[in-house]
Design an enzyme around this catalytic site. Structure first.
Site, PDB file in Angstrom:
ATOM      1  N   ARG A  34       0.838  -1.195   0.000  1.00  0.00           N
ATOM      2  CA  ARG A  34       0.000   0.000   0.000  1.00  0.00           C
ATOM      3  C   ARG A  34       0.879   1.254   0.000  1.00  0.00           C
ATOM      4  O   ARG A  34       1.957   1.287   0.607  1.00  0.00           O
ATOM      5  CB  ARG A  34      -0.915   0.025   1.230  1.00  0.00           C
ATOM      6  CG  ARG A  34      -1.947   1.154   1.166  1.00  0.00           C
ATOM      7  CD  ARG A  34      -2.764   1.253   2.438  1.00  0.00           C
ATOM      8  NE  ARG A  34      -3.685   2.377   2.369  1.00  0.00           N
ATOM      9  CZ  ARG A  34      -4.303   2.922   3.412  1.00  0.00           C
ATOM     10  NH1 ARG A  34      -4.082   2.436   4.630  1.00  0.00           N
ATOM     11  NH2 ARG A  34      -5.119   3.940   3.262  1.00  0.00           N
ATOM     12  N   HIS A  35       0.399   2.293  -0.649  1.00  0.00           N
ATOM     13  CA  HIS A  35       1.111   3.568  -0.714  1.00  0.00           C
ATOM     14  C   HIS A  35       1.252   4.213   0.659  1.00  0.00           C
ATOM     15  O   HIS A  35       0.533   3.884   1.617  1.00  0.00           O
ATOM     16  CB  HIS A  35       0.368   4.523  -1.646  1.00  0.00           C
ATOM     17  CG  HIS A  35      -1.024   4.851  -1.157  1.00  0.00           C
ATOM     18  ND1 HIS A  35      -1.282   5.788  -0.180  1.00  0.00           N
ATOM     19  CD2 HIS A  35      -2.230   4.342  -1.505  1.00  0.00           C
ATOM     20  CE1 HIS A  35      -2.576   5.855   0.050  1.00  0.00           C
ATOM     21  NE2 HIS A  35      -3.184   4.973  -0.738  1.00  0.00           N
TER      22      HIS A  35
ATOM     23  N   THR B  66      -1.294  10.084   2.862  1.00  0.00           N
ATOM     24  CA  THR B  66      -1.633  11.340   2.197  1.00  0.00           C
ATOM     25  C   THR B  66      -2.368  12.234   3.195  1.00  0.00           C
ATOM     26  O   THR B  66      -2.766  11.800   4.276  1.00  0.00           O
ATOM     27  CB  THR B  66      -2.554  11.107   0.984  1.00  0.00           C
ATOM     28  OG1 THR B  66      -3.848  10.689   1.465  1.00  0.00           O
ATOM     29  CG2 THR B  66      -1.993  10.049   0.045  1.00  0.00           C
ATOM     30  N   ALA B  67      -2.615  13.481   2.798  1.00  0.00           N
ATOM     31  CA  ALA B  67      -3.382  14.381   3.659  1.00  0.00           C
ATOM     32  C   ALA B  67      -4.798  13.861   3.874  1.00  0.00           C
ATOM     33  O   ALA B  67      -5.379  14.027   4.952  1.00  0.00           O
ATOM     34  CB  ALA B  67      -3.417  15.780   3.045  1.00  0.00           C
ATOM     35  N   HIS B  68      -5.373  13.230   2.854  1.00  0.00           N
ATOM     36  CA  HIS B  68      -6.714  12.646   3.000  1.00  0.00           C
ATOM     37  C   HIS B  68      -6.693  11.496   4.014  1.00  0.00           C
ATOM     38  O   HIS B  68      -7.626  11.357   4.803  1.00  0.00           O
ATOM     39  CB  HIS B  68      -7.221  12.138   1.651  1.00  0.00           C
ATOM     40  CG  HIS B  68      -7.960  13.179   0.855  1.00  0.00           C
ATOM     41  ND1 HIS B  68      -7.709  14.522   0.954  1.00  0.00           N
ATOM     42  CD2 HIS B  68      -8.959  13.061  -0.069  1.00  0.00           C
ATOM     43  CE1 HIS B  68      -8.498  15.194   0.137  1.00  0.00           C
ATOM     44  NE2 HIS B  68      -9.284  14.317  -0.490  1.00  0.00           N
ATOM     45  N   ASN B  69      -5.645  10.657   3.974  1.00  0.00           N
ATOM     46  CA  ASN B  69      -5.526   9.589   4.969  1.00  0.00           C
ATOM     47  C   ASN B  69      -5.461  10.187   6.369  1.00  0.00           C
ATOM     48  O   ASN B  69      -6.131   9.710   7.289  1.00  0.00           O
ATOM     49  CB  ASN B  69      -4.274   8.756   4.730  1.00  0.00           C
ATOM     50  CG  ASN B  69      -4.320   7.915   3.479  1.00  0.00           C
ATOM     51  OD1 ASN B  69      -3.301   7.723   2.821  1.00  0.00           O
ATOM     52  ND2 ASN B  69      -5.488   7.382   3.125  1.00  0.00           N
TER      53      ASN B  69
ATOM     54  N   GLU C 176      -7.117   2.412  -6.952  1.00  0.00           N
ATOM     55  CA  GLU C 176      -8.066   2.263  -5.857  1.00  0.00           C
ATOM     56  C   GLU C 176      -9.502   2.139  -6.359  1.00  0.00           C
ATOM     57  O   GLU C 176      -9.828   2.530  -7.487  1.00  0.00           O
ATOM     58  CB  GLU C 176      -7.944   3.470  -4.904  1.00  0.00           C
ATOM     59  CG  GLU C 176      -8.872   3.445  -3.692  1.00  0.00           C
ATOM     60  CD  GLU C 176      -8.664   2.245  -2.763  1.00  0.00           C
ATOM     61  OE1 GLU C 176      -8.878   1.105  -3.225  1.00  0.00           O
ATOM     62  OE2 GLU C 176      -8.308   2.474  -1.592  1.00  0.00           O
TER      63      GLU C 176
ATOM     64  N   HIS D 111      -3.514   0.189  -3.317  1.00  0.00           N
ATOM     65  CA  HIS D 111      -4.279   0.976  -2.363  1.00  0.00           C
ATOM     66  C   HIS D 111      -5.034   0.067  -1.396  1.00  0.00           C
ATOM     67  O   HIS D 111      -5.227  -1.116  -1.664  1.00  0.00           O
ATOM     68  CB  HIS D 111      -5.263   1.873  -3.113  1.00  0.00           C
ATOM     69  CG  HIS D 111      -4.635   2.677  -4.206  1.00  0.00           C
ATOM     70  ND1 HIS D 111      -4.255   3.994  -4.058  1.00  0.00           N
ATOM     71  CD2 HIS D 111      -4.288   2.331  -5.478  1.00  0.00           C
ATOM     72  CE1 HIS D 111      -3.714   4.439  -5.188  1.00  0.00           C
ATOM     73  NE2 HIS D 111      -3.729   3.444  -6.056  1.00  0.00           N
TER      74      HIS D 111
END
Length: 231
Positions: free
Chosen positions: A10-11, A14-17, A85, A153
């Protein structure tokens, strides 16, 4: 023939995570911690395995994570849109609370493990099918001594794993993958009737920070503590 090992990675974050926002196919880049996670995990992957081929989703956060391993191994990164994803349609960029406020019935169905209707989300079975096809094809081009690394993802990896293990997309027995963590599968043993078997799940760097989502270690943090699962 097929690869003797497939690593589904998995990557990084991120800011969303970090904000618990549903990401889907929105092309959100790694944040500062995510870039560190990718570098740290890449070092662990390169030390533990000898990758033969690196395949990444075409979304930027996966490609950037894959590049961290590419720089350590000298292998090029091949992109494959089939391992991107799951699309979440109208819900992308929203938190669970925001979704529940605007789509209470669909949100309740989703949380209960059913498909959310009329929001443009990709069906689990469709994600599983494309992941299964992509990983199988990529692995089939390699030899038994080879290791394929697929950078993808969270939802896509979970659904891909269930498909590779011969389980339906509705099966919920696989835990979610932490950022920059990986699963390892190997071909099923002769006579087992299984195409693949699971060797490891949600593995991360043993030398990572005790709080993986906090970023690099700060002064006084105990390096001997185990990585804490942020899920």
């Amino acid at each position: 023939m097929t690869a003797g090992r497939v690593v589904l990675w998995r990557h990084g974050r991120t800011a969303h995570n970090a904000a618990a926002r549903l990401q889907g196919q929105s092309d959100i880049p790694l944040d500062e911690v995510g870039a560190w996670q990718a570098e740290t995990a890449a070092a662990a992957l390169a030390g533990r395995y000898a990758p033969t081929r690196i395949v990444a989703s075409d979304l930027g956060r996966a490609r950037a994570t894959a590049e961290a391993l590419s720089q350590r191994t000298g292998l090029p990164v091949h992109t494959d849109a089939r391992v991107r994803e799951r699309s979440f349609g109208d819900w992308e960029g929203m938190t669970s609370a925001e979704i529940a406020e605007r789509w209470p019935e669909q949100h309740a169905a989703w949380r209960a493990g059913r498909e959310p209707e009329r929001v443009g989300a990709e069906a689990r079975a469709d994600v599983q099918a494309r992941m299964l096809t992509a990983v199988t094809e990529q692995a089939a081009a390699l030899e038994p001594d080879d290791t394929l690394v697929v950078v993808s993802h969270g939802a896509a990896i979970t659904l891909g794993l269930t498909g590779l293990l011969g389980l339906p997309a509705e099966w919920k027995g696989v835990s979610g993958m932490a950022n920059a963590h990986w699963a390892e599968i190997q071909p099923g043993r002769p006579g087992s009737g299984l195409a693949w078997r699971l060797e490891a799940l949600n593995v991360g760097p043993v030398h990572a920070s005790s709080d993986w989502n906090a970023g690099p270690d700060r002064v006084g943090r105990d390096m001997d503590e185990e990585v804490r699962d942020p899920a």
